[in-house]
Write a protein that holds these residues in place. Structure first.
Motif, PDB file in Angstrom:
ATOM      1  N   PRO A   1       9.901 -14.475   7.154  1.00  0.00           N
ATOM      2  CA  PRO A   1      10.644 -13.486   6.365  1.00  0.00           C
ATOM      3  C   PRO A   1      10.772 -12.135   7.073  1.00  0.00           C
ATOM      4  N   VAL A   2       9.752 -11.737   7.829  1.00  0.00           N
ATOM      5  CA  VAL A   2       9.800 -10.450   8.535  1.00  0.00           C
ATOM      6  C   VAL A   2      10.900 -10.469   9.580  1.00  0.00           C
ATOM      7  N   LYS A   3      10.965 -11.533  10.370  1.00  0.00           N
ATOM      8  CA  LYS A   3      12.024 -11.638  11.387  1.00  0.00           C
ATOM      9  C   LYS A   3      13.394 -11.704  10.735  1.00  0.00           C
ATOM     10  N   ALA A   4      13.469 -12.387   9.611  1.00  0.00           N
ATOM     11  CA  ALA A   4      14.738 -12.492   8.889  1.00  0.00           C
ATOM     12  C   ALA A   4      15.224 -11.122   8.444  1.00  0.00           C
ATOM     13  N   MET A   5      14.336 -10.323   7.886  1.00  0.00           N
ATOM     14  CA  MET A   5      14.729  -8.992   7.415  1.00  0.00           C
ATOM     15  C   MET A   5      15.150  -8.088   8.572  1.00  0.00           C
ATOM     16  N   GLU A   6      14.458  -8.188   9.688  1.00  0.00           N
ATOM     17  CA  GLU A   6      14.839  -7.391  10.857  1.00  0.00           C
ATOM     18  C   GLU A   6      16.227  -7.782  11.341  1.00  0.00           C
TER      19      GLU A   6
ATOM     20  N   LYS B   1      27.528  11.110  -0.779  1.00  0.00           N
ATOM     21  CA  LYS B   1      26.825   9.830  -0.783  1.00  0.00           C
ATOM     22  C   LYS B   1      26.314   9.588   0.631  1.00  0.00           C
ATOM     23  N   LEU B   2      24.994   9.423   0.746  1.00  0.00           N
ATOM     24  CA  LEU B   2      24.393   9.155   2.051  1.00  0.00           C
ATOM     25  C   LEU B   2      23.818   7.749   2.047  1.00  0.00           C
ATOM     26  N   TYR B   3      24.177   6.979   3.056  1.00  0.00           N
ATOM     27  CA  TYR B   3      23.628   5.637   3.182  1.00  0.00           C
ATOM     28  C   TYR B   3      22.209   5.725   3.729  1.00  0.00           C
ATOM     29  N   ILE B   4      21.316   4.994   3.104  1.00  0.00           N
ATOM     30  CA  ILE B   4      19.897   5.030   3.458  1.00  0.00           C
ATOM     31  C   ILE B   4      19.676   4.736   4.935  1.00  0.00           C
ATOM     32  N   ASP B   5      20.383   3.754   5.475  1.00  0.00           N
ATOM     33  CA  ASP B   5      20.151   3.375   6.866  1.00  0.00           C
ATOM     34  C   ASP B   5      20.814   4.324   7.866  1.00  0.00           C
ATOM     35  N   ASP B   6      21.500   5.361   7.389  1.00  0.00           N
ATOM     36  CA  ASP B   6      22.053   6.387   8.282  1.00  0.00           C
ATOM     37  C   ASP B   6      21.117   7.588   8.426  1.00  0.00           C
ATOM     38  N   ILE B   7      20.122   7.690   7.555  1.00  0.00           N
ATOM     39  CA  ILE B   7      19.228   8.856   7.553  1.00  0.00           C
ATOM     40  C   ILE B   7      18.179   8.693   8.655  1.00  0.00           C
ATOM     41  N   ILE B   8      18.107   9.658   9.544  1.00  0.00           N
ATOM     42  CA  ILE B   8      17.144   9.660  10.647  1.00  0.00           C
ATOM     43  C   ILE B   8      15.894  10.443  10.259  1.00  0.00           C
ATOM     44  N   LEU B   9      16.105  11.638   9.688  1.00  0.00           N
ATOM     45  CA  LEU B   9      15.014  12.577   9.457  1.00  0.00           C
ATOM     46  C   LEU B   9      15.381  13.503   8.312  1.00  0.00           C
ATOM     47  N   ILE B  10      14.387  13.849   7.530  1.00  0.00           N
ATOM     48  CA  ILE B  10      14.558  14.866   6.492  1.00  0.00           C
ATOM     49  C   ILE B  10      13.563  15.969   6.801  1.00  0.00           C
ATOM     50  N   GLU B  11      14.076  17.171   6.862  1.00  0.00           N
ATOM     51  CA  GLU B  11      13.272  18.329   7.267  1.00  0.00           C
ATOM     52  C   GLU B  11      13.246  19.353   6.137  1.00  0.00           C
ATOM     53  N   GLY B  12      12.060  19.730   5.721  1.00  0.00           N
ATOM     54  CA  GLY B  12      11.914  20.723   4.667  1.00  0.00           C
ATOM     55  C   GLY B  12      11.941  22.128   5.223  1.00  0.00           C
TER      56      GLY B  12
ATOM     57  N   ASN C   1      10.850   1.122   2.553  1.00  0.00           N
ATOM     58  CA  ASN C   1       9.650   1.077   3.391  1.00  0.00           C
ATOM     59  C   ASN C   1       9.819   1.687   4.776  1.00  0.00           C
ATOM     60  N   ASN C   2      11.045   1.935   5.203  1.00  0.00           N
ATOM     61  CA  ASN C   2      11.237   2.493   6.538  1.00  0.00           C
ATOM     62  C   ASN C   2      11.050   4.011   6.585  1.00  0.00           C
ATOM     63  N   PHE C   3      10.810   4.652   5.439  1.00  0.00           N
ATOM     64  CA  PHE C   3      10.600   6.098   5.424  1.00  0.00           C
ATOM     65  C   PHE C   3       9.123   6.430   5.293  1.00  0.00           C
ATOM     66  N   LYS C   4       8.705   7.449   6.048  1.00  0.00           N
ATOM     67  CA  LYS C   4       7.309   7.886   5.994  1.00  0.00           C
ATOM     68  C   LYS C   4       7.255   9.396   6.126  1.00  0.00           C
ATOM     69  N   ARG C   5       6.523  10.007   5.225  1.00  0.00           N
ATOM     70  CA  ARG C   5       6.286  11.447   5.339  1.00  0.00           C
ATOM     71  C   ARG C   5       5.179  11.637   6.358  1.00  0.00           C
TER      72      ARG C   5
ATOM     73  N   ILE D   1      10.036  13.939   6.850  1.00  0.00           N
ATOM     74  CA  ILE D   1      10.050  12.526   6.483  1.00  0.00           C
ATOM     75  C   ILE D   1      10.923  11.853   7.540  1.00  0.00           C
ATOM     76  N   ILE D   2      10.410  10.788   8.158  1.00  0.00           N
ATOM     77  CA  ILE D   2      11.163  10.108   9.209  1.00  0.00           C
ATOM     78  C   ILE D   2      11.547   8.700   8.771  1.00  0.00           C
ATOM     79  N   SER D   3      12.564   8.163   9.425  1.00  0.00           N
ATOM     80  CA  SER D   3      12.936   6.767   9.239  1.00  0.00           C
ATOM     81  C   SER D   3      12.481   5.991  10.464  1.00  0.00           C
ATOM     82  N   SER D   4      11.759   4.907  10.241  1.00  0.00           N
ATOM     83  CA  SER D   4      11.272   4.089  11.354  1.00  0.00           C
ATOM     84  C   SER D   4      12.416   3.423  12.109  1.00  0.00           C
ATOM     85  N   LEU D   5      13.592   3.330  11.494  1.00  0.00           N
ATOM     86  CA  LEU D   5      14.732   2.689  12.145  1.00  0.00           C
ATOM     87  C   LEU D   5      15.196   3.468  13.377  1.00  0.00           C
TER      88      LEU D   5
END
Length: 171
Positions: A37-42, A75-86, A117-121, A127-131
């Motif tokens: 399933p992990v390879k499938a999602m990637e 409207k922002l697509y989730i997979d287009d977001i690289i970084l969120i900066e406060g 799950n690809n976002f991490k503060r 907050i970064i996107s692992s993608l």
């Protein structure tokens, strides 16, 4: 118009039987079969991100972000977001193509992205996107679009777990 289909099944015999069955259905196009399933999602993410897999019934996950001014939003697509900066009372949302500066709080954005799950503060300010991670050197992270950030001490244990999970999920 045929629909694209992907099989997730760790039982190889069942997967083979399903492939045979799908071959008899003219409206289904089998893209690939996966036992992991992990390879499938990637692979799915890669195919969708590169517009190699159409999704007529599904839209890419997105969020609606209020911009400054009356009745302005984007409207922002989730997979287009690289970084969120406060930055004090507003944030900067770095996407693949553009920078958005809405009036918002980091905690609100973190809450909005909690199901992805690809976002991490990694600090009070980022907050970064692992993608979009290109390189990790200790606690210094290089992202696409020449963005570079550091993990603060408070967030390092959570980042360590996040990075281990990312590394273990890769083939």
């Amino acid at each position: 118009m045929p629909f694209s289909c992907i099989i997730f099944n760790d039982d190889l015999l069942a997967a083979e039987q399903l492939v045979e069955y799908l071959g008899a259905l003219p409206l289904l196009n089998l893209v690939k079969t996966f036992s992991s399933p992990v390879k499938a999602m990637e692979e799915l993410h890669h195919l969708i991100a590169n517009n190699q897999l159409s999704n007529p019934g599904l839209e890419r996950p997105s969020i609606l972000v209020k911009l400054s001014g009356k009745n302005r939003a984007v409207k922002l697509y989730i997979d287009d977001i690289i970084l969120i900066e406060g930055a004090s009372n507003y944030i900067k949302i770095h996407t693949k193509d553009k920078l958005y500066v809405p009036y918002n709080k980091m905690s609100a954005m973190e809450n909005e992205l909690r199901n992805y799950n690809n976002f991490k503060r990694i600090s009070r300010s980022f907050i970064i996107s692992s993608l979009y991670i290109e390189k990790v050197d200790g606690y210094h992270i290089k992202l696409k679009n020449e963005l570079a950030v550091s993990v603060s001490k408070l967030y390092r244990p959570a980042f360590d777990s996040f990075l281990m999970e990312l590394l273990n999920s890769r083939p």
